[in-house]
Design a protein around this motif. Structure first.
Motif, mmCIF file in Angstrom:
data_model
loop_
_atom_site.group_PDB
_atom_site.id
_atom_site.type_symbol
_atom_site.label_atom_id
_atom_site.label_comp_id
_atom_site.label_asym_id
_atom_site.label_seq_id
_atom_site.Cartn_x
_atom_site.Cartn_y
_atom_site.Cartn_z
ATOM 1 N N CYS A 24 0.825 -1.209 0.000
ATOM 2 C CA CYS A 24 0.000 0.000 0.000
ATOM 3 C C CYS A 24 0.859 1.259 0.000
ATOM 4 O O CYS A 24 0.539 2.267 0.644
ATOM 5 C CB CYS A 24 -0.999 0.002 1.151
ATOM 6 S SG CYS A 24 -2.128 -1.393 1.101
ATOM 7 N N ARG A 25 1.953 1.190 -0.758
ATOM 8 C CA ARG A 25 2.872 2.313 -0.915
ATOM 9 C C ARG A 25 2.963 2.706 -2.378
ATOM 10 O O ARG A 25 2.599 1.944 -3.264
ATOM 11 C CB ARG A 25 4.270 1.947 -0.390
ATOM 12 C CG ARG A 25 4.313 1.638 1.077
ATOM 13 C CD ARG A 25 4.149 2.901 1.850
ATOM 14 N NE ARG A 25 4.060 2.660 3.280
ATOM 15 C CZ ARG A 25 3.562 3.529 4.121
ATOM 16 N NH1 ARG A 25 3.108 4.691 3.699
ATOM 17 N NH2 ARG A 25 3.500 3.274 5.389
ATOM 18 N N LYS A 33 1.977 7.039 0.679
ATOM 19 C CA LYS A 33 0.787 6.195 0.774
ATOM 20 C C LYS A 33 0.147 6.033 -0.603
ATOM 21 O O LYS A 33 0.098 6.977 -1.391
ATOM 22 C CB LYS A 33 -0.235 6.812 1.718
ATOM 23 C CG LYS A 33 0.147 6.750 3.165
ATOM 24 C CD LYS A 33 -0.987 7.301 4.011
ATOM 25 C CE LYS A 33 -0.682 7.156 5.477
ATOM 26 N NZ LYS A 33 -1.809 7.629 6.301
ATOM 27 N N SER A 36 -5.848 6.755 0.110
ATOM 28 C CA SER A 36 -6.263 7.788 1.055
ATOM 29 C C SER A 36 -7.309 7.250 2.021
ATOM 30 O O SER A 36 -7.476 7.761 3.110
ATOM 31 C CB SER A 36 -6.821 9.000 0.308
ATOM 32 O OG SER A 36 -7.958 8.641 -0.452
ATOM 33 N N CYS A 45 1.354 10.959 -5.266
ATOM 34 C CA CYS A 45 2.182 10.554 -4.123
ATOM 35 C C CYS A 45 2.652 11.805 -3.384
ATOM 36 O O CYS A 45 3.144 12.751 -4.002
ATOM 37 C CB CYS A 45 3.375 9.730 -4.608
ATOM 38 S SG CYS A 45 4.534 9.295 -3.287
#
Length: 142
Positions: A24-25, A33, A36, A45
């Motif tokens: 989840c990067r 992240k 959201s 990003c």
């Protein structure tokens, strides 16, 4: 920097991008992240500025999750059925429904992150800056 094809686009490694997405990067930097909220991909990003709103994950993550969870559920039912002690039929209901729901909810963001990472790495959809301009020019001509 190695290039992927004749368009002279820099190569983006697929597996690291998918692994970053599974964490989840951001598929580019691995720091920012990707989401959201639960499954809402960020527009950009916050660390490296990579635009992520181009993704078109659509139905792929749920199909992948259904396949994985279905195989796990069938394996669990077969194991429970082949155990030496007979189980009450309601046992399947009390065990399998929470297993299916919880594992699906856990796997959805992971698979969606992998799909977004794959799309970013392979220049799919709007992640290709060259293709984005071509689409824009086609719209202007019509």
């Amino acid at each position: 920097m190695p290039y992927t094809d004749l368009t002279l686009r820099p190569s983006r490694p697929t597996w690291p991008a998918m692994l970053n997405g599974m964490k989840c990067r951001c598929p580019n930097c691995g720091q920012g992240k990707l989401f959201s909220s639960y499954l809402k991909v960020v527009d950009q990003c916050d660390v490296c500025g990579t635009e992520l709103f181009h993704h078109r994950a659509d139905d792929a993550p749920p199909y992948i999750v259904i396949t994985i969870v279905g195989h796990l559920a069938v394996g669990a039912v077969l194991h429970m059925e082949m155990s030496s002690t007979p189980l009450h039929p309601l046992t399947y209901l009390w065990v399998m429904i929470p297993l299916i729901i919880i594992s699906s909810l856990i796997l959805l963001p992971i698979t969606k992150g992998a799909v977004v990472g794959l799309q970013w790495a392979r220049y799919m959809h709007g992640f290709d800056p060259v293709g984005a301009h071509d689409d824009f020019e086609d719209d202007e001509r019509s």
